[in-house]
Design an enzyme around this catalytic site. Structure first.
Site, short mmCIF file in Angstrom:
data_model
loop_
_atom_site.label_atom_id
_atom_site.label_comp_id
_atom_site.label_asym_id
_atom_site.label_seq_id
_atom_site.Cartn_x
_atom_site.Cartn_y
_atom_site.Cartn_z
N TRP A 21 5.41 6.38 -0.57
CA TRP A 21 5.68 7.59 -1.91
C TRP A 21 4.96 8.60 -1.64
O TRP A 21 4.82 9.66 -2.54
CB TRP A 21 5.21 7.11 -3.18
CG TRP A 21 3.87 6.64 -3.28
CD1 TRP A 21 2.82 6.74 -2.59
CD2 TRP A 21 3.34 6.21 -4.64
NE1 TRP A 21 1.56 6.35 -3.17
CE2 TRP A 21 2.05 6.22 -4.57
CE3 TRP A 21 3.83 5.74 -5.99
CZ2 TRP A 21 1.24 5.56 -5.52
CZ3 TRP A 21 3.05 5.65 -6.92
CH2 TRP A 21 1.81 5.45 -6.83
N THR A 80 0.83 -1.08 -0.01
CA THR A 80 0.15 0.10 0.14
C THR A 80 1.08 1.30 -0.05
O THR A 80 1.86 1.50 0.89
CB THR A 80 -1.01 0.22 1.34
OG1 THR A 80 -1.77 -1.15 1.23
CG2 THR A 80 -1.91 1.20 1.42
N GLU A 81 0.63 2.10 -1.00
CA GLU A 81 1.40 3.32 -1.04
C GLU A 81 2.72 3.40 -0.92
O GLU A 81 3.55 4.04 -0.47
CB GLU A 81 0.66 4.45 0.22
CG GLU A 81 -0.51 4.40 -0.01
CD GLU A 81 -1.15 5.18 -1.10
OE1 GLU A 81 -0.39 5.92 -1.81
OE2 GLU A 81 -2.53 5.08 -1.40
N LEU A 82 3.39 2.12 -1.49
CA LEU A 82 4.70 1.63 -1.69
C LEU A 82 5.40 1.82 -0.06
O LEU A 82 6.66 1.90 -0.20
CB LEU A 82 5.59 2.79 -2.46
CG LEU A 82 5.07 2.54 -3.95
CD1 LEU A 82 5.98 3.51 -4.80
CD2 LEU A 82 5.29 1.25 -4.54
#
Length: 452
Positions: free
Chosen positions: A299, A145-147
């Site tokens: 990120w 999730t979201e890097l």
């Protein structure tokens, strides 16, 4: 030939109904179907379908030379099935070409990797199974999730069977190093890491339609020139983008689709780069070194950390209140409660509570359906309070009421009742009326206070 890893995140959050004007316990359905349907159908119509058709045309034109990868959250897939089944058909057409890799992630697009290994694994397995069923192949690469990534999370991902993972090429982690190489996990070199080139990715994702940007307008020729400026030793450029960049965040009038359509042709003509998928890149390259990430990165925002979701007391309170329920959720066999448990874990709920007003405030505001982060917190905690009541009613605690594993944490008090609690200080004020008897003695200090 050097490689470009062109990856797209596909995720649409479920928006909650406004619970401020409803009695907790009266209605257990938490989702705003009207808003969710409208948003999904809008984004699918003006972003996902046009981009899928564009990519399909590029694959037909360039064959095996052009490849892309996606991660599609389970929540997005559920909404596609409910509101826009044409989106799934469109992604299946891309899958059938063999030029597209679908990555694994958490089903609920959640922050569970920060909290519990077993629940993390369960959600990843659930998502991988769904991807395999829809697109015919089980994922072999992973994107959290979201890097979100750290050394320990990377080890957990490797233990699940994945050999390559995507994350952010955060400057405070890399230092002088370039993201344009293959790296590996610091504690387990067998896990290979592809790091996002955030400068080039954000040039497309955030700056493309910004007329105040010094490089505007961004053209395919210009972008290919930037790729050529990299030293020949740099093996791979990872361009990781939110899929709604195309047609939603930057609408069609900005020229974003024309840019994407022209980009492969210019890259093939002017550079020594080609396009490949994460698994293929990891198989043909060897890591140049390990990267040490003791504290989780992402990120999001300039900080590339977790403060977009866990940066204030409201977010922490909501997050901890949710995951206090984890032990008892393992005892719950109710399918509807299990589904809501997944949906309430979505990272977007905590993102909406962010109070970051400065450098990244505009981005948070763009994606936020609430007028204030406090409203987001109130709404979420009211839904969570109702959810806890349902667990209390659904799980049988009679077997051993004294055993902690059968106990449920104290329910979160409905936020709309907080106003009643705030009247308590008035009682304290009443208690403080007693010193009025000594008011005559303290009269002089009051005058001094007035002088100050």
């Amino acid at each position: 030939m050097r490689s470009i890893n062109l990856y797209f995140q596909v995720h649409q959050p479920l928006r909650l109904r406004t619970y401020r004007f409803f009695d907790i316990g009266a209605n257990h359905y938490y989702y705003d179907d009207y808003q969710n349907r409208n948003i999904i159908q809008r984004v699918v119509g003006q972003s996902y379908i046009p981009m899928n058709n564009l990519l399909l045309g590029l694959i037909k034109e360039y064959g095996a030379r052009f490849k892309v990868s996606f991660s599609i959250s389970g929540i997005a897939l559920d909404q596609f099935e409910m509101y826009a089944p044409e989106a799934i058909k469109s992604f299946k057409k891309l899958a059938d070409t063999g030029n597209v890799e679908f990555l694994a992630e958490t089903y609920a697009h959640s922050l569970v990797s920060l909290m519990d290994k077993d629940e993390f694994r369960r959600q990843v397995e659930m998502h991988a199974g769904r991807i395999e069923k829809l697109f015919g192949k089980r994922p072999t690469a992973f994107r959290n999730t979201e890097l979100i990534y750290s050394d320990s999370i990377g080890q957990d991902v490797y233990d699940m069977g994945y050999k390559v993972m995507l994350t952010e090429g955060a400057k405070h982690i890399l230092g002088w190093k370039s993201p344009n190489f293959l790296y590996c996990n610091a504690s387990n070199p067998k896990l290979k890491l592809l790091l996002r080139n955030y400068q080039l990715s954000d040039d497309i994702g955030f700056r493309f339609s910004n007329h105040d940007w010094i490089e505007w307008p961004l053209t395919a020729d210009k972008f290919a020139g930037w790729l050529n400026s990299f030293d020949k030793s740099q093996q791979v450029v990872n361009l990781f983008l939110d899929y709604s960049t195309f047609g939603d965040y930057h609408n069609a009038e900005t020229g974003i689709f024309e840019f994407m359509k022209a980009l492969p042709k210019k890259i093939f003509a002017l550079t020594d780069f080609g396009f490949d998928t994460p698994t293929a890149i990891a198989e043909k390259l060897q890591p140049v070194s390990a990267v040490s990430v003791p504290t989780p990165i992402s990120w999001a925002d300039e900080e590339r950390d977790l403060t977009a979701w866990l940066g204030n007391d409201m977010q922490d309170d909501a997050f901890n209140s949710l995951y206090k329920l984890l032990p008892v959720m393992r005892k719950c066999s109710n399918d509807e409660i299990a589904k809501d448990w997944l949906y309430l874990q979505s990272s977007d709920h905590f993102y909406y509570m962010s109070t970051k007003w400065f450098s990244d405030g505009a981005i948070h505001k763009y994606f936020n359906p609430y007028s204030t982060p406090y409203e987001a917190f109130i709404n979420y905690m009211n839904a969570l309070s109702d959810f806890i009541g349902r667990i209390n009613a659904a799980v049988d605690f009679s077997k051993n009421k004294k055993t902690e594993e059968y106990s449920v944490p104290d329910p979160v008090k409905p936020v709309k009742k907080v106003a009643a609690k705030k009247t308590e200080p008035k009682k304290e004020a009443a208690k403080k009326t007693e010193p009025k008897k000594a008011a005559a003695k303290k009269a002089e200090p009051k005058k001094t206070a007035a002088k100050k």
